[in-house]
Design an enzyme around this catalytic site. Structure first.
Site, PDB file in Angstrom:
ATOM      1  N   GLU A 174       0.739 -17.097  15.160  1.00 63.71           N
ATOM      2  CA  GLU A 174       0.574 -15.993  14.616  1.00 63.71           C
ATOM      3  C   GLU A 174      -1.386 -15.690  15.214  1.00 63.71           C
ATOM      4  O   GLU A 174      -2.272 -14.437  15.521  1.00 63.71           O
ATOM      5  CB  GLU A 174       0.667 -15.798  13.027  1.00 63.71           C
ATOM      6  CG  GLU A 174       1.788 -15.981  12.445  1.00 63.71           C
ATOM      7  CD  GLU A 174       1.963 -16.209  11.032  1.00 63.71           C
ATOM      8  OE1 GLU A 174       0.954 -14.865  10.511  1.00 63.71           O
ATOM      9  OE2 GLU A 174       2.850 -15.823  10.644  1.00 63.71           O
ATOM     10  N   HIS A 190       3.480 -10.069  10.868  1.00 64.08           N
ATOM     11  CA  HIS A 190       4.578 -11.029   9.926  1.00 64.08           C
ATOM     12  C   HIS A 190       5.431 -12.230  10.149  1.00 64.08           C
ATOM     13  O   HIS A 190       5.582 -12.049  11.940  1.00 64.08           O
ATOM     14  CB  HIS A 190       5.774  -9.245   9.893  1.00 64.08           C
ATOM     15  CG  HIS A 190       6.736  -9.422   8.912  1.00 64.08           C
ATOM     16  ND1 HIS A 190       6.619  -9.685   7.626  1.00 64.08           N
ATOM     17  CD2 HIS A 190       7.657 -10.503   8.745  1.00 64.08           C
ATOM     18  CE1 HIS A 190       7.590 -10.371   6.763  1.00 64.08           C
ATOM     19  NE2 HIS A 190       8.679 -10.667   7.742  1.00 64.08           N
ATOM     20  N   ASP A 241       7.570  -3.585   6.550  1.00 68.61           N
ATOM     21  CA  ASP A 241       7.240  -4.451   7.842  1.00 68.61           C
ATOM     22  C   ASP A 241       8.581  -3.750   8.902  1.00 68.61           C
ATOM     23  O   ASP A 241       9.396  -4.344   9.567  1.00 68.61           O
ATOM     24  CB  ASP A 241       8.165  -5.629   7.957  1.00 68.61           C
ATOM     25  CG  ASP A 241       7.373  -6.732   6.548  1.00 68.61           C
ATOM     26  OD1 ASP A 241       6.118  -5.966   6.544  1.00 68.61           O
ATOM     27  OD2 ASP A 241       7.650  -7.148   5.710  1.00 68.61           O
ATOM     28  N   LEU A 267       0.706  -1.356   0.131  1.00 68.72           N
ATOM     29  CA  LEU A 267      -0.338  -0.355   0.293  1.00 68.72           C
ATOM     30  C   LEU A 267       1.416   1.250  -0.072  1.00 68.72           C
ATOM     31  O   LEU A 267       1.929   1.337   0.732  1.00 68.72           O
ATOM     32  CB  LEU A 267      -1.061  -0.204   1.076  1.00 68.72           C
ATOM     33  CG  LEU A 267      -1.866  -1.230   1.240  1.00 68.72           C
ATOM     34  CD1 LEU A 267      -2.382  -1.542   2.755  1.00 68.72           C
ATOM     35  CD2 LEU A 267      -2.908  -0.788   0.154  1.00 68.72           C
TER      36      LEU A 267
HETATM   37  C1  GRF Z   1       0.795 -15.088   7.399  1.00 72.74           C
HETATM   38  O1  GRF Z   1       2.348 -16.282   8.114  1.00 72.74           O
HETATM   39  C2  GRF Z   1       1.365 -14.143   7.663  1.00 72.74           C
HETATM   40  O2  GRF Z   1       2.128 -13.655   8.599  1.00 72.74           O
HETATM   41  C3  GRF Z   1       1.608 -13.649   6.493  1.00 72.74           C
HETATM   42  O3  GRF Z   1       1.101 -14.267   5.566  1.00 72.74           O
HETATM   43  C4  GRF Z   1       0.806 -15.184   5.875  1.00 72.74           C
HETATM   44  C5  GRF Z   1      -0.824 -15.318   5.630  1.00 72.74           C
HETATM   45  O4  GRF Z   1      -1.408 -16.693   6.280  1.00 72.74           O
HETATM   46  N1  GRF Z   1       1.816 -11.854   6.244  1.00 72.74           N
HETATM   47  P1  GRF Z   1      -2.845 -16.532   6.259  1.00 72.74           P
HETATM   48  O5  GRF Z   1      -3.423 -16.204   5.199  1.00 72.74           O
HETATM   49  O6  GRF Z   1      -3.479 -15.718   6.872  1.00 72.74           O
HETATM   50  O7  GRF Z   1      -3.409 -18.161   6.324  1.00 72.74           O
END
Ligand code: GRF
Length: 212
Positions: free
Chosen positions: A172, A107, A143, A91
């Protein structure tokens, strides 16, 4: 209660995790998922969860025009916070300047190590013993924004990009909702580049940054 829009391009597992966790966190509600890739799993995640989804294909559209479409879609609803969750379209600075709402990203590395694409592959190639996941505010860089939460994940002998990615992904899915909850409850202060979390607001497993 803060209304959240998620921008996703891929499988949408983080979008799914943010939606699932809103049962545990009363501070936010996912109102909209914007997807830029036709057929992306994130669209299925949205429809299964009953969340409104908008497809804004970005292929062949200039960065500025696409950003304008996303801004209009967000502006047409009451949205307080925007979360990037695997959004592959960069973006432009004008988007960040015009959004005027907190913008978060997840990330798959311990930033500032391994920004950009293929963070897990870069970690394996570098031979690090630890990688991890980071939730951060988005700034004008790639990032580079202020870090809200991060958690290490060990790199095991014999790890492949897939096995390491899977272990990072499960972290995550836990820390993105935690970070979004902290932001939704405004339990932080931005001191320069440092996100200082309010001590009283933290789940036990999250350590606060030192008071200045
Ligand atoms: C994740 O590993 C995120 O950290 C990265 O892209 C991936 C996205 O996975 N930016 P999802 O589409 O949420 O399954």
């Amino acid at each position: 209660m803060k209304n959240v829009a998620i921008l996703a391009s891929g499988g949408g597992s983080n979008a799914g995790a943010l939606i699932a966790a809103q049962k545990a966190y009363a501070s936010y509600r996912v109102e909209l998922i914007i997807v830029n890739v036709e057929g992306a799993g994130a669209l299925t995640v949205a429809s299964e969860a009953g969340v409104a989804a908008i497809l804004l294909p970005s292929r062949g559209v200039t960065r500025e025009d696409h950003a304008g479409e996303v801004l209009r879609a967000i502006g047409a609803r009451t949205i307080d916070i925007v979360c990037l969750a695997g959004y592959t379209r960069i973006l432009p600075p004008s988007f960040i300047a015009s959004l005027s709402r907190p913008l978060l990203n997840i990330h798959p590395s311990l930033l500032p190590a391994f920004p950009g694409m293929h963070a897990q592959r870069k970690a394996l190639e570098a031979g690090v013993r630890w990688s991890g996941a980071t939730v951060h505010f988005v700034d004008q860089g790639l990032d580079t924004g202020p870090i809200i939460l991060q958690e290490p994940v060990s790199v095991e002998a014999g790890d492949t990009e897939e096995s390491l990615s899977a272990r990072i992904l499960s972290v995550e899915h836990r820390i993105y909702p935690q970070a979004l909850d902290l932001v939704a409850r405004e339990q932080y202060e931005l001191r320069g580049r440092v996100v200082a979390l309010h001590r009283s607001a933290q789940p036990a497993e999250i350590r606060s940054l030192p008071e200045k």
